[in-house]
Scaffold this motif. Structure first.
Motif, PDB file in Angstrom:
ATOM      1  N   THR A 178      -5.703  -9.609  -5.665  1.00 23.81           N
ATOM      2  CA  THR A 178      -4.503  -9.164  -4.953  1.00 23.81           C
ATOM      3  C   THR A 178      -4.771  -9.034  -3.456  1.00 23.81           C
ATOM      4  O   THR A 178      -4.250  -9.811  -2.656  1.00 23.81           O
TER       5      THR A 178
ATOM      6  N   GLY B 176     -10.351  -4.594  -1.505  1.00 26.92           N
ATOM      7  CA  GLY B 176     -10.442  -3.176  -1.796  1.00 26.92           C
ATOM      8  C   GLY B 176     -11.574  -2.537  -1.010  1.00 26.92           C
ATOM      9  O   GLY B 176     -12.544  -3.204  -0.631  1.00 26.92           O
TER      10      GLY B 176
ATOM     11  N   ARG C  68      -6.669   8.017   5.529  1.00 26.02           N
ATOM     12  CA  ARG C  68      -5.666   8.111   4.463  1.00 26.02           C
ATOM     13  C   ARG C  68      -5.324   9.562   4.163  1.00 26.02           C
ATOM     14  O   ARG C  68      -6.215  10.406   4.080  1.00 26.02           O
TER      15      ARG C  68
ATOM     16  N   LEU D 213      -6.167   7.269  -5.602  1.00 24.88           N
ATOM     17  CA  LEU D 213      -6.834   5.965  -5.563  1.00 24.88           C
ATOM     18  C   LEU D 213      -6.747   5.255  -6.915  1.00 24.88           C
ATOM     19  O   LEU D 213      -6.704   5.906  -7.962  1.00 24.88           O
TER      20      LEU D 213
ATOM     21  N   HIS E 253     -11.058   0.876 -10.601  1.00 22.43           N
ATOM     22  CA  HIS E 253     -11.243  -0.480 -11.112  1.00 22.43           C
ATOM     23  C   HIS E 253     -12.352  -0.513 -12.153  1.00 22.43           C
ATOM     24  O   HIS E 253     -13.432   0.025 -11.912  1.00 22.43           O
TER      25      HIS E 253
ATOM     26  N   ILE F 278      -0.865   3.729 -15.246  1.00 20.64           N
ATOM     27  CA  ILE F 278      -0.958   5.171 -15.017  1.00 20.64           C
ATOM     28  C   ILE F 278      -1.031   5.862 -16.383  1.00 20.64           C
ATOM     29  O   ILE F 278      -0.103   5.748 -17.185  1.00 20.64           O
TER      30      ILE F 278
ATOM     31  N   ASN G 149      -2.734  12.358 -14.142  1.00 21.31           N
ATOM     32  CA  ASN G 149      -2.872  10.951 -14.524  1.00 21.31           C
ATOM     33  C   ASN G 149      -3.770  10.198 -13.558  1.00 21.31           C
ATOM     34  O   ASN G 149      -3.850  10.520 -12.370  1.00 21.31           O
TER      35      ASN G 149
ATOM     36  N   ALA H 228      -4.803   6.190 -12.115  1.00 22.91           N
ATOM     37  CA  ALA H 228      -4.363   4.798 -11.989  1.00 22.91           C
ATOM     38  C   ALA H 228      -5.576   3.918 -12.253  1.00 22.91           C
ATOM     39  O   ALA H 228      -6.631   4.103 -11.643  1.00 22.91           O
TER      40      ALA H 228
ATOM     41  N   PRO I 110      -8.808   1.767  -2.742  1.00 24.23           N
ATOM     42  CA  PRO I 110      -7.494   1.461  -2.182  1.00 24.23           C
ATOM     43  C   PRO I 110      -7.625   0.129  -1.434  1.00 24.23           C
ATOM     44  O   PRO I 110      -8.715  -0.430  -1.365  1.00 24.23           O
ATOM     45  N   SER I 111      -6.531  -0.383  -0.908  1.00 25.75           N
ATOM     46  CA  SER I 111      -6.605  -1.566  -0.055  1.00 25.75           C
ATOM     47  C   SER I 111      -7.480  -1.234   1.158  1.00 25.75           C
ATOM     48  O   SER I 111      -7.450  -0.116   1.663  1.00 25.75           O
TER      49      SER I 111
ATOM     50  N   SER J  51      -1.322  -4.934  -6.634  1.00 32.38           N
ATOM     51  CA  SER J  51      -0.958  -4.888  -8.050  1.00 32.38           C
ATOM     52  C   SER J  51       0.345  -4.111  -8.262  1.00 32.38           C
ATOM     53  O   SER J  51       0.726  -3.267  -7.450  1.00 32.38           O
TER      54      SER J  51
ATOM     55  N   GLY K 142       1.812   7.133  -2.589  1.00 33.70           N
ATOM     56  CA  GLY K 142       1.647   6.202  -1.470  1.00 33.70           C
ATOM     57  C   GLY K 142       2.943   5.568  -1.008  1.00 33.70           C
ATOM     58  O   GLY K 142       3.046   5.107   0.128  1.00 33.70           O
TER      59      GLY K 142
HETATM   60  O1  TXA Z   1      -3.878  -4.519  -5.840  1.00 37.52           O
HETATM   61  C1  TXA Z   1      -4.160  -3.333  -5.659  1.00 37.52           C
HETATM   62  O2  TXA Z   1      -3.607  -2.417  -6.320  1.00 37.52           O
HETATM   63  C2  TXA Z   1      -5.192  -2.988  -4.581  1.00 37.52           C
HETATM   64  C3  TXA Z   1      -6.530  -3.585  -5.013  1.00 37.52           C
HETATM   65  C4  TXA Z   1      -7.658  -3.189  -4.109  1.00 37.52           C
HETATM   66  O3  TXA Z   1      -6.781  -3.227  -6.350  1.00 37.52           O
HETATM   67  N1  TXA Z   1      -5.269  -1.574  -4.383  1.00 37.52           N
HETATM   68  C5  TXA Z   1      -4.281  -0.860  -3.762  1.00 37.52           C
HETATM   69  O4  TXA Z   1      -4.552   0.495  -3.630  1.00 37.52           O
HETATM   70  O5  TXA Z   1      -3.258  -1.367  -3.377  1.00 37.52           O
HETATM   71  P1  TXA Z   1      -3.714   1.468  -2.663  1.00 37.52           P
HETATM   72  O6  TXA Z   1      -4.483   2.716  -2.642  1.00 37.52           O
HETATM   73  O7  TXA Z   1      -3.481   0.795  -1.364  1.00 37.52           O
HETATM   74  O8  TXA Z   1      -2.364   1.723  -3.419  1.00 37.52           O
HETATM   75  C6  TXA Z   1      -2.385   2.472  -4.632  1.00 37.52           C
HETATM   76  C7  TXA Z   1      -0.985   2.925  -4.992  1.00 37.52           C
HETATM   77  C8  TXA Z   1      -0.475   3.990  -4.049  1.00 37.52           C
HETATM   78  O9  TXA Z   1       0.939   3.817  -3.850  1.00 37.52           O
HETATM   79  C9  TXA Z   1      -0.759   5.276  -4.830  1.00 37.52           C
HETATM   80  O10 TXA Z   1       0.081   6.334  -4.451  1.00 37.52           O
HETATM   81  C10 TXA Z   1      -0.527   4.836  -6.265  1.00 37.52           C
HETATM   82  O11 TXA Z   1      -1.043   3.510  -6.311  1.00 37.52           O
HETATM   83  N2  TXA Z   1      -1.304   5.668  -7.217  1.00 37.52           N
HETATM   84  C11 TXA Z   1      -2.643   5.780  -7.324  1.00 37.52           C
HETATM   85  N3  TXA Z   1      -2.987   6.681  -8.267  1.00 37.52           N
HETATM   86  C12 TXA Z   1      -1.838   7.162  -8.778  1.00 37.52           C
HETATM   87  C13 TXA Z   1      -1.509   8.132  -9.778  1.00 37.52           C
HETATM   88  N4  TXA Z   1      -2.465   8.797 -10.428  1.00 37.52           N
HETATM   89  N5  TXA Z   1      -0.207   8.371 -10.041  1.00 37.52           N
HETATM   90  C14 TXA Z   1       0.763   7.711  -9.380  1.00 37.52           C
HETATM   91  N6  TXA Z   1       0.523   6.769  -8.420  1.00 37.52           N
HETATM   92  C15 TXA Z   1      -0.748   6.507  -8.117  1.00 37.52           C
END
Ligand code: TXA
Ligand code: MG
Length: 347
Positions: free
Chosen positions: A36, A39, A59, A65, A68, A101, A118, A120, A143-144, A182, A227
């Protein structure tokens, strides 16, 4: 001192994977490619390593986060209980651009989920990502790999620009295939709900799961993916998103370009191949072609590169052409609307 190492996408060099895994074991951050976006990884079971992610990106602490994994056993250790919908998703879409999730186990540090119950979790399909997780032997929180607020990185050069001097190692495997993050899907109970549209489309999910909802928070309600509430993907310049019938879009863009230039603005245009063929005669130097309107995958893989170019070229008025909101087009439009803020026109 940041080292940027070129790594083979399909057959990652073992020494480089090993070097990445060693930094991770030592509690440091490593940027790595996924299918995608890139990371910014840390040992997901090490709270102080994960804290460095928030610092390097700038952040907000309340934004959790994605963790993976490279196999199902690793996932099982992180997830308290799987719903039947989650099982179906794993069967059909893992490895791939789908984040699930689900309720977390005590093994997942609170900093990773920002205190939420929860977690992710996703299994990426990129060989470099899979090998790195395997070699480390633990799940990787990532995260990205962009500075918070900037467009996500889809090239090693994007990560270099945002992270040089902040992390020891960038594994650079060139451009990411999908180019959008994703899809984040809540399958913890009830009707599966898309919290963030992305690489796997709503249509694809519906085919496997039946009913699927999209989280559309109202004005005074926070989105379920923390996010999604932040300003995102925004270049420095003013961005105007225009969508609708091609002839009208082209006409409007022409007007806006001339108006902007009359105000001495440095204007840039991100548009489809089809519109570029019409605008090219008048404004050959302003155009960045995102791809054909009939191939949203092409547009998806170029969109962050295009938004980043606007900053590199210091554009102060950016006109972006929208595409149809179907399939991957929905995820593309979600990112563009976030980048544009309220400056969106449908004509
Ligand atoms: O494609 C992707 O998802 C990339 C690659 C590196 O895997 N990662 C990515 O991570 O985009 P990030 O941190 O930029 O975005 C993660 C999103 C955020 O909107 C965050 O709030 C949400 O996923 N998220 C993470 N953990 C969560 C949780 N426990 N409950 C609800 N939302 C969650
Ligand atoms: Mg991000």
């Amino acid at each position: 001192q940041t080292k940027r190492s070129t790594i083979d996408r399909l057959h990652p060099e073992a020494e480089l994977i090993n070097e990445g895994a060693e930094w991770l074991k030592a509690g440091e951050l490593v940027a790595f490619p996924t299918e995608t976006v890139y990371g910014l990884g840390a040992n997901a079971l090490d709270a102080s390593a994960c804290a460095k992610i928030f610092e390097a990106k700038g952040r907000p602490q309340d934004n959790p986060l994605i963790v993976h994994v490279c196999n199902r056993v690793m996932a099982n250790n992180l997830v308290e209980s799987w719903t039947s919908e989650a099982e179906l998703c794993v069967q059909h879409f893992w490895p791939g651009p789908l984040t699930l999730i689900l309720p977390k186990t005590a093994l997942v540090p609170d900093i990773v989920t920002a205190g939420l119950v929860n977690v992710a979790i996703r299994m990426p399909s990129h060989p470099v990502a899979l090998r790195l997780i395997e070699d480390a032997g633990f799940p990787i929180a990532a995260p990205s790999a962009n500075l918070s607020g900037k467009p996500s990185p889809t090239r090693g050069s994007h990560v270099w620009r945002d992270m040089k001097g902040k992390i020891p190692l960038i594994l650079d495997a060139g451009a990411c295939e999908v180019g959008l993050e994703s899809t984040v899907l809540d399958v913890s109970g009830g009707v599966p709900t898309i919290l963030r549209p992305g690489g796997i489309t709503k249509e694809q999910l519906e085919e496997v799961l039946g009913e699927v909802r999209a989280d559309t928070p109202s004005e005074n309600q926070a989105p379920k993916a923390p996010g999604m509430k932040y300003r995102h993907y925004a270049p420095q310049g003013e961005l105007l998103l225009v969508s609708g019938l091609r002839d009208r879009v082209v006409q409007r863009m022409g007007q806006e370009i001339l108006r902007g230039q009359a105000r001495l603005k440095k204007v840039g245009v991100l548009c489809t191949l089809e519109s570029a063929s019409l605008l090219h005669n008048w404004f050959p130097d302003l155009l960045f072609v995102l791809g054909s309107k009939d191939r949203p995958q092409e547009v998806a893989s170029n969109i962050f590169e295009g938004l980043r170019l606007c900053d590199e070229r210091r554009m102060d008025l950016i006109l972006v052409e929208g595409i149809e909101e179907a399939g991957l087009g929905s995820a593309v439009m979600n990112r563009l609307e976030k980048a544009a803020g309220k400056r969106t026109q449908h004509i």
